[in-house]
Scaffold this active site. Structure first.
Site: not given
Length: 596
Positions: A2, A28, A73, A99-100, A469, A473, A476, A492, A591
């Site tokens: 947000c 964001r 969001w 926001n929150g 990572e 990436k 995402e 395994h 973000k």
């Protein structure tokens, strides 16, 4: 997650400031947007979808001396016009953005409904303007009503409100960031600096439970009891040009290419090549008996690297997912150091973990990209990574800078016999990254494997975090299935997933035991007909068993992960581009995640 923007003092330009501010907050992540302006009457316009839909919908006559805007969001209720912010009271005289999460909103909503209030959305935020409305009806001023409403809230929030008969924006925060922008003839409010960076680089960071009042060309900050607080004004080092695409197709590609400069800034003034030593003011006198890293997502992968680097130097160290640490903290001693790695300095889970550590009386260090962030202000020490603004949701240059900062931390707190070699390798790192950017075959790899069923990434030692990572990436921004593993773990269980349609990216550098064992793992997947992409410096013979080789320059083992990661960043970018994905704003992602 947000975004909030507010403006007072720009008169007939207020709407333009709000809309450009919302565009500055797109990175964001959001699914709807809206604005509210006050000019004797309150005008609200909001739309599901991208900001251009809001821009098409706003009335050209919409204006006023003060206004607020928001990118949402979804948390409570699906994306829709009704669930978009700002939210208003029954009479439409008060508008609020938030926001929150208001944790007790269900009880408040039931209470307000019983008293005759009608709700138009599924959101938790909508209770706030109705609470303000009730206080106004009892004779309170706008500011008194806003403060009273806030006392009823439980949870996390950054709130901003305007009213039809007021020329002020009122705002407050608790566990969610807000910053005031100080202009020559106007004042601004935002959840992050890029929202108003075109207009001012002077900022005031609000602390928890502080209240801001923005009127035409003026601002004040007060405490919960209304007492005036003398806040210092800081100057942001970024400029507006740094937050532009500068000719690149996407922010992510621009930020991948900014890594040489970001790494130079991270190292500048911190390493002495003549003595092979590291001198970082924030780390002076630090001598921990043990170190615990707390982080989320990409930052957690940097934490894994940092913990291993310290262990190799003889300092007991562990990396924890911040969301787990906050509720199940590890044992600490008086000389434990807890390091929170957070790009934004506002990640809710990481802040909770750091606060838990502080509650237990141990020293804390924030490793962050944002000087005035909550983590930087609350921790005992701050090591800034100096990567500059990162707009793309998927972290790239900040991860590289975090890995370098972990090397600096390790060198500062532990005696190492290879210190001079590491410093020399760090000196050469920006140029080596540039060499990869100039010559990488990643785009051709993407063309070859873009239609694969899944993607696997493997590495040992310092390359295990790189494998994680690399997979993160790719998933995402491409939405394709990707997983990272320690190379030795393939046999395994994960080997059951390997087929001719699942390329395996194997990271192996140097010619030591780790590289030799990784070659053995590559042979295992090769025997299952899986294509292999080797990311290597050529020191081992892993390239002999690979279908494709992505080359990196030879360097120190603690610096090589940065180089390998750059190749994998490029692979992820080009696969996502060929699939036509929204690279800078991946679906469902934000973000800065400011809720737990």
């Amino acid at each position: 997650m947000c975004g909030i923007i507010g403006c007072s003092g720009r008169s007939d330009e207020t709407l333009d400031v709000l809309l450009s501010g919302l565009e500055g907050l797109e990175y964001r992540g959001y699914d709807s947007a809206g604005v509210a302006l006050s000019n004797g009457t309150l005008s609200v316009c909001k739309r599901e979808g991208e900001i251009h839909r809001l821009q098409q919908a706003v009335d050209g006559d919409l204006g006023g001396p003060v206004g607020i805007g928001h990118t949402r969001w979804s948390t409570h209720g699906p994306p829709s016009d009704a669930n978009a912010h700002p939210h208003t009271d029954c009479s439409g005289g008060v508008a609020v953005v938030h926001n929150g999460i208001v944790e007790n909103y269900a009880d408040l909503r039931a209470e307000l409904t019983d008293r005759g209030h009608e709700f138009d959305s599924d959101t938790d935020t909508e209770v706030v303007p109705h609470l303000v409305e009730e206080e106004l009806a009892d004779g309170a001023t706008f500011e008194e009503a806003f403060r009273a409403a806030v006392t009823r809230l439980e949870g996390s929030y950054a709130l901003a409100a305007v009213a039809e008969d007021s020329a002020a924006i009122l705002a407050t925060r608790h566990d969610s960031p807000l910053v005031v922008g100080v202009g020559d003839d106007a004042a601004y409010l935002a959840s992050d600096v890029p929202a108003f960076l075109d207009y001012t680089d002077r900022v005031v960071y609000l602390e928890d439970d502080e209240f801001a009042r923005l009127e035409t060309g003026s601002w004040t900050v007060t405490d919960a009891d209304g007492g005036l607080i003398d806040k210092s004004v800081s100057r942001v080092e970024w400029d507006a040009e740094e937050t532009a695409k500068s000719g690149y197709d996407h922010y992510m590609l621009k930020e991948i290419h900014e890594q040489p400069r970001a790494l130079r800034k991270c190292l500048r003034g911190r390493v002495d090549e003549r003595t092979g030593s590291v001198a970082v003011e924030a780390l002076e006198g630090l001598n921990p008996g043990s170190v615990q890293f707390v982080a989320c997502g990409t930052s957690y992968h940097a934490a894994l690297f940092g913990a291993q680097t310290l262990r190799e130097a003889g300092v007991p160290a562990q990396a924890f997912l911040a969301s787990e640490y906050a509720t199940s903290p590890a044992p600490v001693t008086d000389d434990t150091l807890v390091v929170g790695i957070t790009q934004s300095g506002e990640t809710a889970d990481t802040l909770s973990a750091l606060r838990e550590a502080q509650h237990r009386g141990v020293e804390t260090l924030a490793m962050t990209n944002v000087v005035g962030s909550t983590a930087a202000r609350e921790c005992d020490r701050t090591l800034t990574i100096r990567a500059g603004p990162e707009i793309g949701v998927a972290a790239t240059k900040t991860f590289s800078s975090q890995v370098v900062a972990c090397n600096l931390l390790s060198a500062a707190v532990a005696e190492r016999g290879d210190a001079r070699e590491v410093v020399e390798a760090l000196r050469d790192l920006p140029g080596q990254v540039q060499k990869i950017l100039d010559s990488s075959r990643a785009e051709r790899v993407a063309e070859e494997y873009v239609d694969s069923e899944a993607y696997f990434f493997v590495g040992r030692g310092h390359h295990h975090p790189v494998a994680l990572e690399g997979a993160l990436k790719l998933k995402e921004i491409s939405y394709e299935h990707a997983e990272g593993f320690p190379a030795g773990e393939l046999k395994h269980g994960p080997l059951a997933l390997v087929t001719a349609e699942t390329p395996v990216f194997a990271v192996a550098t140097g010619s030591g035991e780790k590289a030799t064992k990784t070659v053995g793992n590559v042979k295992e997947v090769e025997a299952r007909d899986a294509p292999v992409v080797a990311v290597t410096d050529g020191a081992s013979d892993v390239g002999r068993y690979a279908d494709v080789v992505l080359e990196i320059p030879e360097t120190h083992a603690r610096v090589a992960p940065v180089l390998a990661n750059v190749q994998l960043q490029l692979v992820a970018y080009y696969i996502a581009k060929k699939l036509g994905r929204s690279i800078d704003k991946p679906r469902n992602l934000a973000k800065s995640v400011t809720v737990e």
